[in-house]
Design a protein around this motif. Structure first.
Motif, PDB file in Angstrom:
ATOM      1  N   ILE A   1     -24.067  -6.060   8.105  1.00 46.76           N
ATOM      2  CA  ILE A   1     -23.366  -5.666   7.200  1.00 46.76           C
ATOM      3  C   ILE A   1     -22.978  -4.090   8.211  1.00 46.76           C
ATOM      4  N   VAL A   2     -21.814  -3.919   8.780  1.00 48.51           N
ATOM      5  CA  VAL A   2     -20.972  -2.683   8.610  1.00 48.51           C
ATOM      6  C   VAL A   2     -20.167  -2.648   7.944  1.00 48.51           C
ATOM      7  N   LEU A   3     -20.452  -1.022   7.871  1.00 49.21           N
ATOM      8  CA  LEU A   3     -19.198  -0.382   7.402  1.00 49.21           C
ATOM      9  C   LEU A   3     -18.227   0.332   7.489  1.00 49.21           C
ATOM     10  N   MET A   4     -17.419  -0.401   7.307  1.00 50.93           N
ATOM     11  CA  MET A   4     -16.832   0.820   8.530  1.00 50.93           C
ATOM     12  C   MET A   4     -15.358   1.434   8.391  1.00 50.93           C
ATOM     13  N   ASP A   5     -15.148   2.575   8.307  1.00 47.52           N
ATOM     14  CA  ASP A   5     -13.891   3.614   8.297  1.00 47.52           C
ATOM     15  C   ASP A   5     -12.804   3.468   9.323  1.00 47.52           C
ATOM     16  N   ILE A   6     -11.262   3.204   8.731  1.00 48.43           N
ATOM     17  CA  ILE A   6     -10.473   3.199   9.646  1.00 48.43           C
ATOM     18  C   ILE A   6     -10.134   3.854  10.878  1.00 48.43           C
ATOM     19  N   LYS A   7     -10.179   5.376  10.364  1.00 48.12           N
ATOM     20  CA  LYS A   7      -9.927   6.906  11.654  1.00 48.12           C
ATOM     21  C   LYS A   7     -10.986   7.043  11.387  1.00 48.12           C
ATOM     22  N   LEU A   8     -10.950   6.890  12.704  1.00 46.89           N
ATOM     23  CA  LEU A   8     -12.254   7.678  13.801  1.00 46.89           C
ATOM     24  C   LEU A   8     -11.047   8.560  14.796  1.00 46.89           C
ATOM     25  N   PRO A   9     -12.901   9.482  15.017  1.00 48.20           N
ATOM     26  CA  PRO A   9     -12.331   9.837  16.496  1.00 48.20           C
ATOM     27  C   PRO A   9     -11.917   9.546  18.302  1.00 48.20           C
ATOM     28  N   GLN A  10     -11.457   8.709  18.788  1.00 47.89           N
ATOM     29  CA  GLN A  10     -11.470   8.697  19.672  1.00 47.89           C
ATOM     30  C   GLN A  10     -11.047   7.116  19.084  1.00 47.89           C
ATOM     31  N   MET A  11     -11.858   6.393  19.426  1.00 45.03           N
ATOM     32  CA  MET A  11     -11.755   4.613  19.257  1.00 45.03           C
ATOM     33  C   MET A  11     -11.658   4.314  17.686  1.00 45.03           C
ATOM     34  N   SER A  12     -10.770   3.026  16.945  1.00 47.84           N
ATOM     35  CA  SER A  12     -10.499   3.203  15.993  1.00 47.84           C
ATOM     36  C   SER A  12     -11.901   2.027  15.096  1.00 47.84           C
ATOM     37  N   GLY A  13     -11.371   2.263  14.123  1.00 42.76           N
ATOM     38  CA  GLY A  13     -12.452   1.397  13.676  1.00 42.76           C
ATOM     39  C   GLY A  13     -12.151  -0.102  13.461  1.00 42.76           C
ATOM     40  N   ILE A  14     -10.517   0.166  13.791  1.00 40.90           N
ATOM     41  CA  ILE A  14      -9.779  -1.751  14.330  1.00 40.90           C
ATOM     42  C   ILE A  14     -10.909  -1.786  16.047  1.00 40.90           C
ATOM     43  N   GLU A  15     -10.449  -0.843  16.202  1.00 42.67           N
ATOM     44  CA  GLU A  15     -10.966  -1.227  17.348  1.00 42.67           C
ATOM     45  C   GLU A  15     -11.976  -1.960  17.475  1.00 42.67           C
ATOM     46  N   ALA A  16     -12.935  -0.623  17.313  1.00 43.90           N
ATOM     47  CA  ALA A  16     -14.593  -1.023  16.763  1.00 43.90           C
ATOM     48  C   ALA A  16     -15.326  -2.474  16.616  1.00 43.90           C
ATOM     49  N   THR A  17     -13.978  -2.703  14.908  1.00 39.27           N
ATOM     50  CA  THR A  17     -14.369  -3.972  14.707  1.00 39.27           C
ATOM     51  C   THR A  17     -14.459  -5.585  15.568  1.00 39.27           C
ATOM     52  N   ARG A  18     -12.671  -5.077  15.815  1.00 40.55           N
ATOM     53  CA  ARG A  18     -12.900  -5.881  17.281  1.00 40.55           C
ATOM     54  C   ARG A  18     -14.228  -5.857  18.619  1.00 40.55           C
ATOM     55  N   GLN A  19     -14.826  -5.244  18.781  1.00 48.21           N
ATOM     56  CA  GLN A  19     -15.700  -5.380  19.557  1.00 48.21           C
ATOM     57  C   GLN A  19     -17.296  -5.734  19.083  1.00 48.21           C
ATOM     58  N   ILE A  20     -17.327  -5.174  18.114  1.00 45.97           N
ATOM     59  CA  ILE A  20     -18.218  -5.926  17.644  1.00 45.97           C
ATOM     60  C   ILE A  20     -18.463  -7.010  17.348  1.00 45.97           C
ATOM     61  N   LYS A  21     -16.868  -8.033  16.625  1.00 48.00           N
ATOM     62  CA  LYS A  21     -16.657  -8.930  16.048  1.00 48.00           C
ATOM     63  C   LYS A  21     -16.900 -10.310  17.362  1.00 48.00           C
ATOM     64  N   GLU A  22     -17.057  -9.687  18.904  1.00 45.14           N
ATOM     65  CA  GLU A  22     -16.949 -10.517  20.335  1.00 45.14           C
ATOM     66  C   GLU A  22     -18.374  -9.969  20.316  1.00 45.14           C
ATOM     67  N   MET A  23     -18.953  -9.290  20.376  1.00 47.16           N
ATOM     68  CA  MET A  23     -21.133  -8.874  20.436  1.00 47.16           C
ATOM     69  C   MET A  23     -21.640  -9.660  19.510  1.00 47.16           C
ATOM     70  N   LEU A  24     -21.141  -9.927  18.179  1.00 49.86           N
ATOM     71  CA  LEU A  24     -22.092 -10.339  16.939  1.00 49.86           C
ATOM     72  C   LEU A  24     -20.776 -10.941  16.418  1.00 49.86           C
ATOM     73  N   PRO A  25     -20.191 -12.408  16.392  1.00 45.76           N
ATOM     74  CA  PRO A  25     -19.365 -12.733  15.345  1.00 45.76           C
ATOM     75  C   PRO A  25     -19.976 -13.542  13.852  1.00 45.76           C
ATOM     76  N   ASP A  26     -21.169 -13.292  13.462  1.00 43.55           N
ATOM     77  CA  ASP A  26     -21.687 -13.901  12.409  1.00 43.55           C
ATOM     78  C   ASP A  26     -21.887 -11.922  11.408  1.00 43.55           C
ATOM     79  N   THR A  27     -21.062 -10.945  12.068  1.00 43.05           N
ATOM     80  CA  THR A  27     -21.779  -9.416  11.503  1.00 43.05           C
ATOM     81  C   THR A  27     -20.615  -9.727  10.389  1.00 43.05           C
TER      82      THR A  27
END
Length: 128
Positions: free
Chosen positions: A57-83
């Protein structure tokens, strides 16, 4: 990544405000003493922790410095689709919610409702 096995009882909190991140971890640990917690202050740190620890489980803030939470979510789901990723946001806008879900988030919670909505969502993830 060779081993994509998630650690179901590991929860990563990604929030750039230290006090909020720490208080959220303390608050959630009272409801989920069986969980182990990781914390990250940026999307980049989150990606590194996800690669190394594979949280369920990941709790992700949407507004982060540099990389947004949306982009981080996208990349995490590519690495670990079941997270399971829950986007946390100060903004309760349909556009943000739509974008978050399109990126692979399992849920979107406005921060003004997180104390009433997060516990049931996490319970659901842990029981599935």
């Amino acid at each position: 990544m060779k081993n994509k096995t998630l650690i179901k009882d590991l929860l990563l909190i990604v929030e750039d405000h230290d006090a909020l991140r720490e208080s959220l971890q303390k608050w959630l640990s009272t409801f989920f003493p069986e969980l182990d917690f990781l914390e990250a202050g940026s999307g980049e740190d989150a990606l590194n922790l996800v690669k190394e620890h594979k949280p369920g489980i990941v709790l992700m803030d949407i507004k982060l410095p540099q990389m947004s939470g949306i982009e981080a979510t996208r990349q995490i789901k590519e690495m670990l689709p079941d997270t399971n990723i829950v986007i946390l946001s100060m903004y309760d806008f349909i556009d943000y919610k739509t974008e978050a879900l399109a990126a692979g988030a399992s849920a979107y919670v406005a921060k003004n409702r997180m104390y009433s909505e997060l516990v049931p969502i996490i319970k659901k993830f842990l029981s599935s």
